[in-house]
Design a protein around this motif. Structure first.
Motif, mmCIF file in Angstrom:
data_model
loop_
_atom_site.group_PDB
_atom_site.id
_atom_site.type_symbol
_atom_site.label_atom_id
_atom_site.label_comp_id
_atom_site.label_asym_id
_atom_site.label_seq_id
_atom_site.Cartn_x
_atom_site.Cartn_y
_atom_site.Cartn_z
ATOM 1 N N GLY A 191 58.174 57.284 44.590
ATOM 2 C CA GLY A 191 58.886 58.259 43.938
ATOM 3 C C GLY A 191 59.255 59.297 45.250
ATOM 4 O O GLY A 191 59.634 60.440 44.876
ATOM 5 N N SER A 192 59.265 58.858 46.543
ATOM 6 C CA SER A 192 59.325 59.770 47.653
ATOM 7 C C SER A 192 60.588 60.017 48.021
ATOM 8 O O SER A 192 61.151 58.990 48.659
ATOM 9 N N ASN A 193 61.190 60.998 47.772
ATOM 10 C CA ASN A 193 62.651 61.610 48.401
ATOM 11 C C ASN A 193 62.393 63.186 48.609
ATOM 12 O O ASN A 193 61.568 63.740 48.416
ATOM 13 N N GLY A 222 49.650 64.701 37.499
ATOM 14 C CA GLY A 222 49.757 65.282 39.110
ATOM 15 C C GLY A 222 50.993 65.285 39.818
ATOM 16 O O GLY A 222 51.759 65.597 39.282
ATOM 17 N N ASN A 223 50.764 64.650 40.997
ATOM 18 C CA ASN A 223 51.944 64.899 41.969
ATOM 19 C C ASN A 223 53.124 63.913 41.505
ATOM 20 O O ASN A 223 54.250 64.379 41.750
ATOM 21 N N LYS A 224 52.766 62.959 40.559
ATOM 22 C CA LYS A 224 54.154 61.962 40.005
ATOM 23 C C LYS A 224 54.867 62.913 39.206
ATOM 24 O O LYS A 224 56.255 62.758 39.285
ATOM 25 N N LEU A 231 37.810 61.745 39.077
ATOM 26 C CA LEU A 231 38.654 61.626 40.342
ATOM 27 C C LEU A 231 39.153 60.170 40.258
ATOM 28 O O LEU A 231 38.769 59.262 39.524
ATOM 29 N N ASP A 232 40.366 59.961 40.795
ATOM 30 C CA ASP A 232 40.873 58.828 40.714
ATOM 31 C C ASP A 232 40.329 57.834 42.138
ATOM 32 O O ASP A 232 40.181 58.381 43.076
ATOM 33 N N PRO A 233 40.430 56.670 41.751
ATOM 34 C CA PRO A 233 39.572 55.725 42.799
ATOM 35 C C PRO A 233 40.365 55.439 44.112
ATOM 36 O O PRO A 233 39.868 54.866 44.956
ATOM 37 N N VAL A 234 41.808 55.585 44.094
ATOM 38 C CA VAL A 234 42.803 55.216 45.061
ATOM 39 C C VAL A 234 43.140 56.217 45.984
ATOM 40 O O VAL A 234 43.273 56.017 47.205
ATOM 41 N N TYR A 235 43.147 57.539 45.621
ATOM 42 C CA TYR A 235 43.668 58.613 46.429
ATOM 43 C C TYR A 235 42.525 59.885 46.416
ATOM 44 O O TYR A 235 42.014 59.955 47.564
ATOM 45 N N THR A 236 42.536 60.474 45.438
ATOM 46 C CA THR A 236 41.653 61.663 45.458
ATOM 47 C C THR A 236 40.327 61.704 45.747
ATOM 48 O O THR A 236 39.789 62.564 46.550
ATOM 49 N N SER A 237 39.675 60.620 45.216
ATOM 50 C CA SER A 237 38.281 60.638 45.485
ATOM 51 C C SER A 237 37.990 60.095 46.991
ATOM 52 O O SER A 237 36.901 60.798 47.536
ATOM 53 N N CYS A 259 44.703 67.536 50.804
ATOM 54 C CA CYS A 259 45.258 66.577 49.778
ATOM 55 C C CYS A 259 45.314 65.030 50.317
ATOM 56 O O CYS A 259 45.144 64.629 51.534
ATOM 57 N N ALA A 260 45.359 64.116 49.315
ATOM 58 C CA ALA A 260 45.349 62.741 49.614
ATOM 59 C C ALA A 260 46.931 62.313 50.162
ATOM 60 O O ALA A 260 47.909 62.999 49.693
ATOM 61 N N VAL A 261 46.982 61.390 51.007
ATOM 62 C CA VAL A 261 48.264 61.033 51.487
ATOM 63 C C VAL A 261 48.656 59.539 51.287
ATOM 64 O O VAL A 261 47.807 58.475 51.487
ATOM 65 N N GLY A 262 49.749 59.059 50.795
ATOM 66 C CA GLY A 262 50.247 57.861 50.424
ATOM 67 C C GLY A 262 51.383 57.704 51.509
ATOM 68 O O GLY A 262 51.401 57.517 52.660
ATOM 69 N N THR A 263 52.567 57.979 50.587
ATOM 70 C CA THR A 263 53.895 57.994 51.668
ATOM 71 C C THR A 263 53.774 59.417 52.452
ATOM 72 O O THR A 263 54.534 59.507 53.339
ATOM 73 N N GLY A 264 53.246 60.479 52.153
ATOM 74 C CA GLY A 264 53.236 61.848 52.702
ATOM 75 C C GLY A 264 54.271 62.783 52.001
ATOM 76 O O GLY A 264 54.175 63.786 52.460
ATOM 77 N N ALA A 265 55.147 62.670 51.129
ATOM 78 C CA ALA A 265 56.003 63.435 50.503
ATOM 79 C C ALA A 265 55.151 64.537 49.811
ATOM 80 O O ALA A 265 55.559 65.618 50.084
ATOM 81 N N GLY A 298 45.804 63.586 40.542
ATOM 82 C CA GLY A 298 45.694 62.985 39.486
ATOM 83 C C GLY A 298 45.668 61.606 39.610
ATOM 84 O O GLY A 298 44.609 61.238 40.110
ATOM 85 N N GLY A 299 46.409 60.633 38.960
ATOM 86 C CA GLY A 299 46.391 59.329 39.029
ATOM 87 C C GLY A 299 45.283 58.693 38.327
ATOM 88 O O GLY A 299 44.718 57.404 38.694
ATOM 89 N N LEU A 300 44.605 59.316 37.113
ATOM 90 C CA LEU A 300 43.361 58.722 36.515
ATOM 91 C C LEU A 300 43.757 57.235 35.739
ATOM 92 O O LEU A 300 42.901 56.818 35.271
HETATM 93 C C1 LIG Z 1 50.984 58.813 44.448
HETATM 94 C C2 LIG Z 1 49.652 59.455 44.722
HETATM 95 C C3 LIG Z 1 49.359 60.027 45.821
HETATM 96 C C4 LIG Z 1 50.156 60.028 47.366
HETATM 97 O O1 LIG Z 1 51.329 60.736 47.241
HETATM 98 P P1 LIG Z 1 52.352 60.789 48.336
HETATM 99 O O2 LIG Z 1 53.390 61.649 48.142
HETATM 100 O O3 LIG Z 1 53.073 59.306 48.433
HETATM 101 O O4 LIG Z 1 51.841 60.973 49.783
HETATM 102 C C5 LIG Z 1 48.214 60.721 46.014
HETATM 103 N N1 LIG Z 1 47.511 60.958 44.873
HETATM 104 C C6 LIG Z 1 47.813 60.434 43.624
HETATM 105 C C7 LIG Z 1 46.756 60.407 42.533
HETATM 106 C C8 LIG Z 1 48.757 59.488 43.674
HETATM 107 O O5 LIG Z 1 49.092 58.883 42.440
#
Ligand SMILES: *Cc1c(COP(=O)(O)O)cnc(C)c1O
Length: 295
Positions: free
Chosen positions: A137-139, A28-30, A240-246, A162-168, A273-275
């Motif tokens: 990986g955010s820049n 996915g986003n990675k 779905l992945d358990p940390v973000y998308t779910s 969408c899910a947000v971690g760093t927001g990139a 992604g993130g499975l």
């Molecule tokens: C890292 C990650 C995110 C968050 O992405 P950011 O760009 O850091 O907000 C969202 N979903 C999945 C599955 C990730 O692995």
């Protein structure tokens, strides 16, 4: 690919963009975030990728796989020196290591400082050969990659979620969204200030964060969420992945139920992604004698 999610009600129409299918391993986003960074690393003739992450990091796993596939040496600086003895018990770290990533475990204080000069391995390789990717990986180049998540045909949607971690990732999506669209971000972490990570990379204002669905914070185990994920898979075939998308999908479903979206709204959710994180989460669930994630 946008997959329709059938709701059993026609109040809104709901689709999922299957970014989880982009690549079998670099999910996915990675993958999006790495694309232009790998190009840049090549341009600078760097042969080593160095990055940072925690024990279950999707980013660490993605960088390890990308290094193997695209011919870079990889070094992962991992938060927590107690983990060094546990690589074989942690699916993410074990995968990274097997993909050829050199893992360097450092204590949390040193990790916070992100001081590479202390790493023995870099004394051998030399920092000159290293392309350093930030944590997650955010820049700016990562944001550029995420601007390719939406395509012109996605203009027909009213909401992008969408899910947000760093927001990139969200910033990239906002940058390529149309003015009539509203981008909703769902922080997967507890706390405040996630707007900052987004303001950094976008000037647009057609977005907002929904902070009610973090389920206690980053990578916290929630049996309610696991139940939801298993039902969702049963009904749609989508894991779905358990940390973000779910959490984002749970939030969107809840908001639909509560009437947040006007009748007829067209909503696009992004599966980032993130499975790879499921296996590690299932280990934790097993230890607590809780029901596992079905995948
Ligand atoms: C890292 C990650 C995110 C968050 O992405 P950011 O760009 O850091 O907000 C969202 N979903 C999945 C599955 C990730 O692995």
């Amino acid at each position: 690919m946008n997959q329709q999610i059938h709701l059993g009600t026609d109040s809104v129409s709901l689709y999922m963009k299957r970014e989880d299918l982009l690549h079998p391993i670099i999910s996915g986003n990675k993958m999006r975030k790495l694309k232009y960074n790998l190009e840049q690393a090549r341009l600078e003739n760097k042969r080593t990728l160095v990055t940072f992450g925690g024990a279950y990091s999707n980013h660490i796993s993605a960088v390890a796989a990308a290094g193997k596939e695209f011919g870079f040496r990889t070094i992962g600086v991992i938060r927590g020196d107690e983990l060094a003895a546990m690589v074989s018990l942690n699916p993410t770290l074990e995968f990274a290591s097997k993909s050829g990533m050199h893992l360097e475990f450092i204590n949390r204080g040193a990790y916070a400082a992100k001081d590479l000069s202390q790493l023995q391995i870099l004394k051998n390789i030399g920092l000159d050969d290293c392309y350093v990717l930030p944590e997650g990986g955010s820049n700016r180049l990562a944001v550029r990659g995420c601007e390719e998540v939406l395509v012109p045909a996605d203009n027909r949607f009213d909401y992008i979620c969408c899910a947000v971690g760093t927001g990139a990732t969200m910033a990239g999506i906002i940058n390529s969204s149309a003015q009539h669209q509203r981008v909703l971000g769902f922080p997967a972490l507890k706390g405040e200030g996630f707007e900052k990570g987004i303001y950094l990379y976008t000037d647009k204002t057609n977005w907002q964060l929904i902070s009610d669905y973090n389920f206690g914070g980053y990578a916290k185990i929630s049996p309610v969420l696991v139940d939801f994920m298993n039902d969702f898979k049963q009904n749609t075939g989508i894991v779905l992945d358990p940390v973000y998308t779910s959490k984002m999908v749970f939030g969107v479903m809840d908001m639909i139920k509560k009437g947040y979206f006007a009748r007829g709204s067209r909503i696009l959710m992004i599966h980032t992604g993130g499975l790879q994180g499921i296996e590690g989460m299932n280990e934790k669930l097993k230890n607590k004698h809780l029901p596992l994630i079905d995948y």
